[in-house]
Motif scaffolding. Sequence first.
Motif, PDB file in Angstrom:
ATOM      1  N   GLY A 159       0.821  -1.209   0.000  1.00 38.20           N
ATOM      2  CA  GLY A 159       0.000   0.000   0.000  1.00 38.20           C
ATOM      3  C   GLY A 159       0.854   1.258   0.000  1.00 38.20           C
ATOM      4  O   GLY A 159       0.549   2.229  -0.700  1.00 38.20           O
ATOM      5  N   LEU A 160       1.935   1.237   0.779  1.00 40.22           N
ATOM      6  CA  LEU A 160       2.849   2.385   0.793  1.00 40.22           C
ATOM      7  C   LEU A 160       3.476   2.599  -0.585  1.00 40.22           C
ATOM      8  O   LEU A 160       3.588   3.731  -1.055  1.00 40.22           O
ATOM      9  CB  LEU A 160       3.949   2.159   1.835  1.00 40.22           C
ATOM     10  N   GLY A 161       3.893   1.495  -1.215  1.00 44.63           N
ATOM     11  CA  GLY A 161       4.516   1.600  -2.528  1.00 44.63           C
ATOM     12  C   GLY A 161       3.577   2.190  -3.565  1.00 44.63           C
ATOM     13  O   GLY A 161       3.954   3.082  -4.334  1.00 44.63           O
ATOM     14  N   ILE A 162       2.347   1.681  -3.575  1.00 45.31           N
ATOM     15  CA  ILE A 162       1.361   2.174  -4.545  1.00 45.31           C
ATOM     16  C   ILE A 162       1.025   3.641  -4.280  1.00 45.31           C
ATOM     17  O   ILE A 162       0.746   4.415  -5.200  1.00 45.31           O
ATOM     18  CB  ILE A 162       0.087   1.304  -4.494  1.00 45.31           C
ATOM     19  N   MET A 163       1.093   4.039  -3.016  1.00 36.87           N
ATOM     20  CA  MET A 163       0.737   5.402  -2.649  1.00 36.87           C
ATOM     21  C   MET A 163       1.810   6.415  -3.091  1.00 36.87           C
ATOM     22  O   MET A 163       1.488   7.501  -3.582  1.00 36.87           O
ATOM     23  CB  MET A 163       0.537   5.497  -1.132  1.00 36.87           C
ATOM     24  N   PHE A 164       3.091   6.063  -2.929  1.00 38.09           N
ATOM     25  CA  PHE A 164       4.155   7.050  -3.121  1.00 38.09           C
ATOM     26  C   PHE A 164       4.951   6.908  -4.425  1.00 38.09           C
ATOM     27  O   PHE A 164       5.423   7.908  -4.966  1.00 38.09           O
ATOM     28  CB  PHE A 164       5.133   7.004  -1.936  1.00 38.09           C
ATOM     29  N   LEU A 165       5.132   5.684  -4.921  1.00 42.20           N
ATOM     30  CA  LEU A 165       6.000   5.498  -6.090  1.00 42.20           C
ATOM     31  C   LEU A 165       5.530   6.226  -7.345  1.00 42.20           C
ATOM     32  O   LEU A 165       6.353   6.802  -8.070  1.00 42.20           O
ATOM     33  CB  LEU A 165       6.179   4.008  -6.377  1.00 42.20           C
ATOM     34  N   PRO A 166       4.218   6.200  -7.675  1.00 41.71           N
ATOM     35  CA  PRO A 166       3.802   6.904  -8.900  1.00 41.71           C
ATOM     36  C   PRO A 166       4.193   8.372  -8.906  1.00 41.71           C
ATOM     37  O   PRO A 166       4.474   8.939  -9.966  1.00 41.71           O
ATOM     38  CB  PRO A 166       2.271   6.731  -8.883  1.00 41.71           C
ATOM     39  N   GLY A 167       4.251   9.010  -7.741  1.00 40.74           N
ATOM     40  CA  GLY A 167       4.633  10.412  -7.672  1.00 40.74           C
ATOM     41  C   GLY A 167       6.135  10.633  -7.808  1.00 40.74           C
ATOM     42  O   GLY A 167       6.580  11.728  -8.172  1.00 40.74           O
ATOM     43  N   LEU A 168       6.923   9.612  -7.535  1.00 39.23           N
ATOM     44  CA  LEU A 168       8.380   9.739  -7.621  1.00 39.23           C
ATOM     45  C   LEU A 168       8.910   9.468  -9.022  1.00 39.23           C
ATOM     46  O   LEU A 168       9.969   9.983  -9.398  1.00 39.23           O
ATOM     47  CB  LEU A 168       9.042   8.766  -6.638  1.00 39.23           C
ATOM     48  N   VAL A 169       8.190   8.650  -9.795  1.00 35.98           N
ATOM     49  CA  VAL A 169       8.671   8.258 -11.124  1.00 35.98           C
ATOM     50  C   VAL A 169       8.868   9.444 -12.066  1.00 35.98           C
ATOM     51  O   VAL A 169       9.889   9.517 -12.766  1.00 35.98           O
ATOM     52  CB  VAL A 169       7.731   7.201 -11.747  1.00 35.98           C
ATOM     53  N   PRO A 170       7.935  10.418 -12.138  1.00 29.43           N
ATOM     54  CA  PRO A 170       8.147  11.545 -13.045  1.00 29.43           C
ATOM     55  C   PRO A 170       9.437  12.307 -12.759  1.00 29.43           C
ATOM     56  O   PRO A 170      10.050  12.858 -13.672  1.00 29.43           O
ATOM     57  CB  PRO A 170       6.923  12.429 -12.805  1.00 29.43           C
ATOM     58  N   GLU A 171       9.868  12.339 -11.502  1.00 24.81           N
ATOM     59  CA  GLU A 171      11.068  13.093 -11.139  1.00 24.81           C
ATOM     60  C   GLU A 171      12.338  12.254 -11.208  1.00 24.81           C
ATOM     61  O   GLU A 171      13.386  12.738 -11.657  1.00 24.81           O
ATOM     62  CB  GLU A 171      10.911  13.657  -9.725  1.00 24.81           C
ATOM     63  N   TYR A 172      12.249  10.997 -10.786  1.00 24.33           N
ATOM     64  CA  TYR A 172      13.445  10.157 -10.700  1.00 24.33           C
ATOM     65  C   TYR A 172      13.471   9.008 -11.712  1.00 24.33           C
ATOM     66  O   TYR A 172      14.440   8.247 -11.761  1.00 24.33           O
ATOM     67  CB  TYR A 172      13.577   9.578  -9.289  1.00 24.33           C
ATOM     68  N   GLY A 173      12.426   8.841 -12.502  1.00 24.73           N
ATOM     69  CA  GLY A 173      12.373   7.779 -13.491  1.00 24.73           C
ATOM     70  C   GLY A 173      12.160   6.411 -12.853  1.00 24.73           C
ATOM     71  O   GLY A 173      11.788   6.294 -11.680  1.00 24.73           O
ATOM     72  N   THR A 174      12.438   5.366 -13.628  1.00 22.02           N
ATOM     73  CA  THR A 174      12.219   4.004 -13.135  1.00 22.02           C
ATOM     74  C   THR A 174      13.164   3.640 -11.992  1.00 22.02           C
ATOM     75  O   THR A 174      12.931   2.661 -11.276  1.00 22.02           O
ATOM     76  CB  THR A 174      12.404   2.987 -14.273  1.00 22.02           C
ATOM     77  N   ALA A 175      14.219   4.422 -11.809  1.00 21.86           N
ATOM     78  CA  ALA A 175      15.160   4.150 -10.716  1.00 21.86           C
ATOM     79  C   ALA A 175      14.447   4.145  -9.372  1.00 21.86           C
ATOM     80  O   ALA A 175      14.805   3.376  -8.467  1.00 21.86           O
ATOM     81  CB  ALA A 175      16.286   5.187 -10.719  1.00 21.86           C
ATOM     82  N   ALA A 176      13.426   4.994  -9.217  1.00 23.92           N
ATOM     83  CA  ALA A 176      12.696   5.066  -7.947  1.00 23.92           C
ATOM     84  C   ALA A 176      12.063   3.721  -7.600  1.00 23.92           C
ATOM     85  O   ALA A 176      12.094   3.289  -6.438  1.00 23.92           O
ATOM     86  CB  ALA A 176      11.623   6.153  -8.025  1.00 23.92           C
TER      87      ALA A 176
END
Length: 395
Positions: A159-176
């Motif tokens: 749940g934490l991953g689904i909540m936060f990762l989509p917002g990090l991808v635009p800035e850090y790419g798939t590395a996040a």
Amino acid sequence: MNDNVVIKENSFLNINKASANGVMARIFLAFLTTAGIFYVNIMPAIIDGLKDGAGFTDQQAGFVGSANLYGAAFGALLAVFIIKKINWQRWSYALLVAILAIDFVCIYINSPTMMIAIRALHGITGGLLVGIGFGIISRTSEADKTFGYLLLIQWSLGGLGIMFLPGLVPEYGTAAMFISLMVFTVVTLMMLPFLGDYPIKNDEHKSTNTAKIKRLPLMLTLFAIFMFQGANMGLFAYVIGLAKAEGLMIDFISTSLGLASWIALFGAFLVIVIGTKYGRTVPIIAAIVLTAISTWLLHFSESANVYLIANIIIGITWAFILPYLFGICSELDKAGQMAALGGFASKMGLASGPMVAALFLGNDNYGLLIDMAAIGLVICAIAAFYPARLLDTAK
């Protein structure tokens, strides 16, 4: 002595080990088993991240997910044949390091074909680790509770991953995404030294080679796991499209599914609390029937309240039923082979459900999809009744 404290000392590493059946050991085993397949719990974020961060198409990103899952199924099957013959701790160290390396390499892959191949390798490696973890969990007392911790950790951290990762991808790419998977693996590596040996007892060696393991209950349980995972995941993969077709807004859909994921923790927690106090038959059958009814209610998803409540109930029962089904496999063979085989059945169900659903979905035929999922769950309940009842009667 308190069963939850750390009491056993390792003479080589000079560290204390968690009590074999204590809470800490169950949590560490849950992390070990989750590490191999944590990507499943954040799969929506990974698929979306591959599209936004690497420019993959829907189909390419979907193939990456399928490659991971079918690879995991193969790895879990491989564990069935080796779990009794290996030093599981050394293998776990090696597999965790391999998973860490593969996730690191994936940060620099931009080719869809290469990503599919590498994630298939990751799936095999992770699936083997999951199979080993399942086998070791089966050697604990009240394995149902340990599987409850497994589901608790998977749903909460997922749940934490689904909540936060989509917002990090635009800035850090798939590395996040891949760094988050690597962090989980490193944490698991730090826990592994605190786990005991969990040796196979002599009578457990014998049980695997005698008629003590009844084939019919085992086959029925494996079939029930496959049907349960397939029916649920087949519908879950399209639950967003279903809601959109019924006119619900995406903000409400996302909030509903996120809320359902968190509330689902109650299902896993309930298994930890009650264990087999009331047997397995009544909890399993009642929960599966409730899941089937809630699934059928999705026919009325034009009502936002019905959609929300149905998904919450399905989430709770999903996290509640699986530990019991895996627990049956464990009781049928304390050496761990059958639990590993249960992991294989689970991965095949998770991978096959969406594929079969896609064949019948056609032109947004969500009504048929709902009916198929509900019927699959009823079949699951029928298959699970006899093995659950057999263990309850023996107890």
